[in-house]
Scaffold this motif. Structure first.
Motif, short mmCIF file in Angstrom:
data_model
loop_
_atom_site.label_atom_id
_atom_site.label_comp_id
_atom_site.label_asym_id
_atom_site.label_seq_id
_atom_site.Cartn_x
_atom_site.Cartn_y
_atom_site.Cartn_z
N ASP A 1 0.76 -1.15 0.14
CA ASP A 1 -0.07 0.01 -0.12
C ASP A 1 0.80 1.19 0.09
O ASP A 1 1.86 1.51 1.05
CB ASP A 1 -0.78 0.02 1.21
N VAL A 2 0.70 2.23 -1.00
CA VAL A 2 1.46 3.07 -1.28
C VAL A 2 0.72 4.33 -0.83
O VAL A 2 -0.16 4.70 -1.47
CB VAL A 2 1.99 3.47 -2.54
N PRO A 3 0.94 5.10 0.32
CA PRO A 3 0.05 6.17 0.79
C PRO A 3 0.46 7.46 -0.31
O PRO A 3 1.59 7.60 -0.63
CB PRO A 3 0.73 6.75 2.15
N VAL A 4 -0.80 8.14 -0.50
CA VAL A 4 -0.56 9.22 -1.48
C VAL A 4 -0.94 10.58 -0.84
O VAL A 4 -2.09 10.47 -0.40
CB VAL A 4 -1.19 8.84 -2.73
N ARG A 5 -0.25 11.55 -1.04
CA ARG A 5 -0.66 12.80 -0.49
C ARG A 5 -2.08 13.28 -1.08
O ARG A 5 -2.06 13.37 -2.43
CB ARG A 5 0.28 13.75 -0.64
N GLY A 6 -2.84 13.74 -0.47
CA GLY A 6 -4.38 14.33 -0.74
C GLY A 6 -5.20 13.31 -1.48
O GLY A 6 -6.19 13.63 -1.92
N GLN A 7 -5.01 11.78 -1.57
CA GLN A 7 -5.77 10.95 -2.14
C GLN A 7 -5.71 9.67 -1.36
O GLN A 7 -4.90 9.44 -0.41
CB GLN A 7 -5.13 10.78 -3.58
N ALA A 8 -6.44 8.61 -1.81
CA ALA A 8 -6.40 7.46 -1.13
C ALA A 8 -5.20 6.66 -1.48
O ALA A 8 -4.48 7.08 -2.26
CB ALA A 8 -7.66 6.63 -1.84
N THR A 9 -4.93 5.69 -0.54
CA THR A 9 -3.84 4.86 -0.73
C THR A 9 -4.07 3.73 -2.10
O THR A 9 -4.92 3.52 -2.45
CB THR A 9 -3.79 3.88 0.34
N SER A 10 -2.68 3.90 -2.67
CA SER A 10 -2.91 3.29 -3.99
C SER A 10 -1.99 1.73 -3.56
O SER A 10 -0.92 1.55 -3.17
CB SER A 10 -1.89 3.72 -4.81
N ARG A 11 -2.92 0.81 -3.76
CA ARG A 11 -2.46 -0.66 -3.63
C ARG A 11 -1.55 -1.19 -5.03
O ARG A 11 -2.26 -0.97 -5.79
CB ARG A 11 -3.55 -1.51 -3.28
N GLN A 12 -0.61 -1.58 -4.69
CA GLN A 12 0.19 -2.07 -5.71
C GLN A 12 0.68 -3.45 -5.55
O GLN A 12 0.94 -3.87 -4.72
CB GLN A 12 1.29 -1.10 -5.85
N THR A 13 0.70 -4.09 -6.93
CA THR A 13 1.28 -5.58 -6.61
C THR A 13 2.61 -5.69 -7.18
O THR A 13 3.03 -4.92 -8.19
CB THR A 13 0.29 -6.31 -7.60
N LEU A 14 3.57 -6.36 -6.53
CA LEU A 14 4.77 -6.49 -6.61
C LEU A 14 4.82 -7.94 -7.20
O LEU A 14 4.65 -8.99 -6.48
CB LEU A 14 5.65 -6.20 -5.59
N THR A 15 5.79 -8.41 -8.04
CA THR A 15 5.74 -9.66 -8.79
C THR A 15 7.33 -10.23 -8.92
O THR A 15 8.10 -9.53 -9.42
CB THR A 15 5.05 -9.71 -10.19
N TYR A 16 7.31 -11.47 -8.47
CA TYR A 16 8.65 -11.97 -8.53
C TYR A 16 9.06 -13.23 -9.16
O TYR A 16 7.79 -13.80 -9.13
CB TYR A 16 9.31 -12.04 -6.95
N THR A 17 10.01 -13.46 -9.60
CA THR A 17 10.35 -14.94 -9.84
C THR A 17 11.55 -15.38 -9.06
O THR A 17 11.78 -14.76 -8.02
CB THR A 17 11.01 -14.97 -11.35
N ARG A 18 11.84 -16.46 -8.97
CA ARG A 18 12.89 -17.23 -8.15
C ARG A 18 14.14 -16.35 -8.43
O ARG A 18 15.02 -16.26 -7.45
CB ARG A 18 13.17 -18.63 -8.35
N HIS A 19 14.32 -15.42 -9.53
CA HIS A 19 15.57 -14.89 -9.84
C HIS A 19 15.33 -13.44 -9.19
O HIS A 19 16.32 -12.94 -9.21
CB HIS A 19 16.07 -14.95 -11.39
#
Length: 800
Positions: A387-405
């Motif tokens: 969750d990325v807090p954003v000044r003056g707006q709602a929090t932005s939910r972001q997805t982080l994706t990974y492989t084994r590398h």
């Protein structure tokens, strides 16, 4: 609780400055949003510095065991005297925040991905990118990788930063002006913030792979040996199974994660995200000289790391003194410890050492793009939400994706392809420079080398000298061990190209007391002759010109003085330019312009001081034309794939023309030299006029930009005219910090930190060193308690 003795005052601001602070505070709401004016209007208000701790201050802070004294000398260097090591690091954090709070808060926000909460929605993408590359492994392993007291040191340091933030909450009129101008508050630190951030480290590999992939995609790998000379000699090959035709924006996310914060100057969107300019001046020089070559009879150790010039400086000089520890030198202000300097037994310095620490992995995906091919099967992506807090707006939910590398930086859903970066950053122990907490307390060569086995990133040439007369070199950093491929191009992520572990300092080469009586590094190729192929750390290295000039200067007859090292750090002789000019000997021409150009350039020794006419002709007009002409002669059908060729290749063409140009190559070389010099002369005459006496070299104009410099240019420092070039030792003034250490007679050591020690625009130490730096002048790196006390201009006493 705090008790103050002495006058808390504005540096030169008086009551008008205080009124400006009060007016601004009255416009704030409880949420920190300015009332009655827009943020853009607030940014246009006068930049009002706040008051700072004054001479004679006594401050009570939590967490201290015993009182600590911070003596600040005439050049703004804090000398911290504590009774325990823990207190020394706590005081270091407090003092770093006192002098550099805006800088280190911005460093932390960028690294952790916390920019949007202060600056708004346009920074969400950069925050997400930074969070992708945070260390996400076992924190117990992370702390243990640096040594037994690493967590304690980070905890005490961040406690000190937080103590100053708490102090500011009780005294908001002393909040640094940048926070008031941008209307946000500094954040509290956690100990893990110091080590989880990876994207500030200098690691390499990805950009080089992408550049080479473009050639492979065009089926022009034959051009790669012209683009860059690989060292040791090697031919790059496209890995089996790789489609080298990559999406053009495949690295955008990585670039976002690693670039500094930059504010636009647009009055309507002053905090909107804008791409930072690419900086290409990274590098460094260092050398260590034995007593048998030193005029002092003691070792000399010199270092001038070439990093980005900025305001405040990237480096911060401090002394940390406590029982069992007495070290002085430069570190990065957001980190505990000292990475370049000396203690009471040894001196140390660093330059970037070639380690290819990254690989781009390319994956085939299944039909719904939820899994990637690995060792004959399908492996699911690992997803995390943040969750990325954003000044003056709602929090932005972001997805982080990974492989084994590693982190996934791009997905081409239509083609069922994904791209991820594998980097040593994911390994425990690769927080940039933090491992200096080990070697800065070493007392001998064996202890120094042992401490460097814990150094993960960035790759560095560490030079050494001690009070017993020993000197040495030890490269350090985690270097991937690859089998069956060389790391020079992206590779399929299907399991055929996995790393086999990493090397560290214990398996890298080293030198103790070399026969020549000195050792120098300048980012050049320096693996020993015959070094095993499976232990090669990189095939791509910097131009050796700076090193060659240092080598010839230090090895010259006679004993070297401290002053010699100071002058060498500011030396403007470019051996590459000298080598090119040497080929003009014996050439002549009936063409009047060519003959005039030959008279100007013949006999030039490659020196590039301000006012030099040959330096102007070569740097501004000739070298690019010559490079282009030779490139065209060798690859006339390059299709625009080569912007220029490696200068090591060009010099080899000049020295061995028949090998490169065929029969009659020497005549063709001479014709290229004459035609390009003629064209350079004519272009200079068009631009500068017919009077060649007025063609004097004006140098590189170096400005030290502040992050808010587009909003308020008065915060920037400079410009200053700097002689030399990128391939002379001065490196066009890229070294903001320089040191020359008299090993054993420590108070005679010299240093400089451009533009000044303080990040407070109202401080006398904000830019007081810039003029000295621009003229190659130094101040004493005071170490003994007596010398420090004689030169103390301010004293801050911290008490429990």
């Amino acid at each position: 609780m705090e008790v103050f003795h002495g006058d808390l005052r504005l540096y030169g601001q008086g009551t008008a400055g205080q009124m400006g602070v009060r007016m601004l505070r009255r416009r704030r709401s409880r949420r920190g949003v300015i009332l009655g004016v827009t943020l853009a209007t607030a940014l246009a208000l006068p930049f009002v510095p706040g008051p700072a701790l004054a001479a004679g201050d006594h401050v009570r802070i939590g967490g201290l065991d015993k009182p600590v004294t911070i003596d600040i000398d005439h050049w703004g260097v804090p000398h911290i005297f504590a009774r325990t090591t823990g207190d020394a690091f706590l005081a270091q954090g407090f003092n770093a925040a006192r002098d550099r709070l805006f800088q280190i808060d911005l460093w932390r926000r960028r690294g952790l991905g916390h920019l949007s909460s202060a600056f708004g929605k346009s920074y969400v993408a950069q925050d997400r990118a930074a969070r992708l590359f945070l260390y996400r492994g076992d924190m117990n392993k992370e702390w243990a990788s640096y040594g037994p007291d690493a967590k304690m040191i980070a905890t005490r340091f961040t406690s000190g930063v937080n103590a100053y933030i708490d102090y500011l909450k009780r005294h908001p009129d002393q909040l640094p002006p940048e926070f008031r101008k941008l209307d946000y508050q500094p954040e509290k630190w956690k100990p893990e913030d110091v080590v989880r951030i990876r994207t500030h480290a200098l690691v390499s590999g990805l950009a080089e792979e992408l550049a080479r992939a473009k050639l492979a995609c065009a089926k022009r790998m034959d051009l790669d040996p012209l683009r860059i000379k690989l060292q040791p000699a090697h031919t790059a090959k496209v890995p089996a199974g790789l489609d080298p035709c990559l999406p053009k924006d495949v690295a955008n996310v990585y670039d976002l994660a690693t670039e500094p914060v930059s504010f636009t100057g647009d009055a309507k969107k002053p905090l909107a995200f804008t791409r930072s300019p690419v900086f290409t001046g990274e590098g460094s020089n260092n050398w260590t000289i034995s007593p048998k070559r030193s005029a002092t009879g003691r070792p000399i150790l010199a270092n001038d790391p070439h990093r980005t010039q900025q305001t405040p400086s990237l480096r911060y000089i401090a002394q940390l003194s406590a029982p069992g520890m007495d070290v002085i030198g430069a570190g990065e202000p957001a980190l505990p410890g000292i990475s370049i300097g000396h203690n009471d037994s040894i001196a140390f310095g660093l330059t970037v050492f070639g380690i290819d620490a990254q690989d781009l992995y390319v994956y085939d995906l299944n039909a719904d793009n939820t899994a990637y091919r690995y060792k004959g099967g399908w492996e699911k992506f690992q997803n995390a939400t943040t969750d990325v807090p954003v000044r003056g707006q709602a929090t932005s939910r972001q997805t982080l994706t990974y492989t084994r590398h590693g982190p996934v930086i791009y997905v081409d859903a239509a083609k069922h392809k994904a791209y991820a970066v594998r980097s040593t950053w994911s390994l425990p122990g690769t927080s940039a420079y933090f491992a200096s907490i080990g070697y800065m307390r070493a007392t001998n060569w064996s202890g120094f080398r042992d401490a460097l086995t814990h150094w993960g990133a960035p790759g560095e040439n560490q030079v050494y000298a001690d009070t017993k007369g020993n000197i040495g070199w030890q490269p350090s950093g985690f270097a991937p061990m690859r089998s069956g491929y060389d790391g020079l191009l992206p590779v399929p992520g299907d399991g055929r190209y996995d790393w086999k572990g990493v090397q560290n300092a214990s398996t890298l080469p080293h030198v103790l007391n070399p026969k020549q009586g000195f050792f120098a590094t300048a980012n050049q190729y320096n693996l020993p002759k015959g070094w095993p192929a499976d232990k090669v750390t990189s095939y791509e290295w910097s131009d050796p010109s700076r090193h060659d000039r240092i080598d010839e200067s230090v090895s010259a007859p006679g004993r070297r003085t401290l002053g010699d090292s100071e002058r060498l750090q500011n030396d403007v002789v470019d051996v590459r330019a000298r080598a090119v000019a040497a080929h003009l000997k014996g050439l002549s021409s009936a063409d009047p312009d060519t003959a005039a150009a030959l008279r100007l350039m013949r006999g030039w020794n490659g020196a590039e001081p301000l006012g030099s006419v040959p330096a102007t002709v070569y740097l501004s007009y000739w070298q690019t034309r010559l490079n282009t002409a030779v490139k065209t002669a060798l690859a006339p059908d390059d299709g625009g794939l080569l912007s220029q060729m490696d200068w090591l290749v060009l010099l080899d063409v000049l020295n061995n023309p028949d090998h490169w140009l065929g029969s009659g190559g020497a005549a063709e070389r001479d014709a290229l030299l004459l035609s390009t010099l003629r064209d350079a002369y004519r272009a200079a005459r068009t631009d500068l006029g017919a009077d060649t006496a007025k063609w004097g070299f004006t140098g590189s104009q170096r400005t030290m930009p502040h992050p808010m410099g587009t909003l308020d240019p008065s915060l920037n420092v400079g410009p200053y005219a700097i002689p030399g070039s990128a391939t002379s030792p001065i490196a066009t003034g890229n070294a903001s910090y320089r040191q020359v250490i008299d090993v054993g007679k420590w108070d005679d050591s010299k240093t400089i930190n451009n533009p000044g020690q303080s990040g407070d625009p109202a401080s006398p130490h904000y830019k007081d060193l810039a003029g000295m730096w621009s003229t190659g002048t130094y101040f004493p790196m005071l170490y003994s308690r007596a010398a420090v006390e004689r030169n103390t201009e301010r004293r801050i006493v911290l008490t429990p």
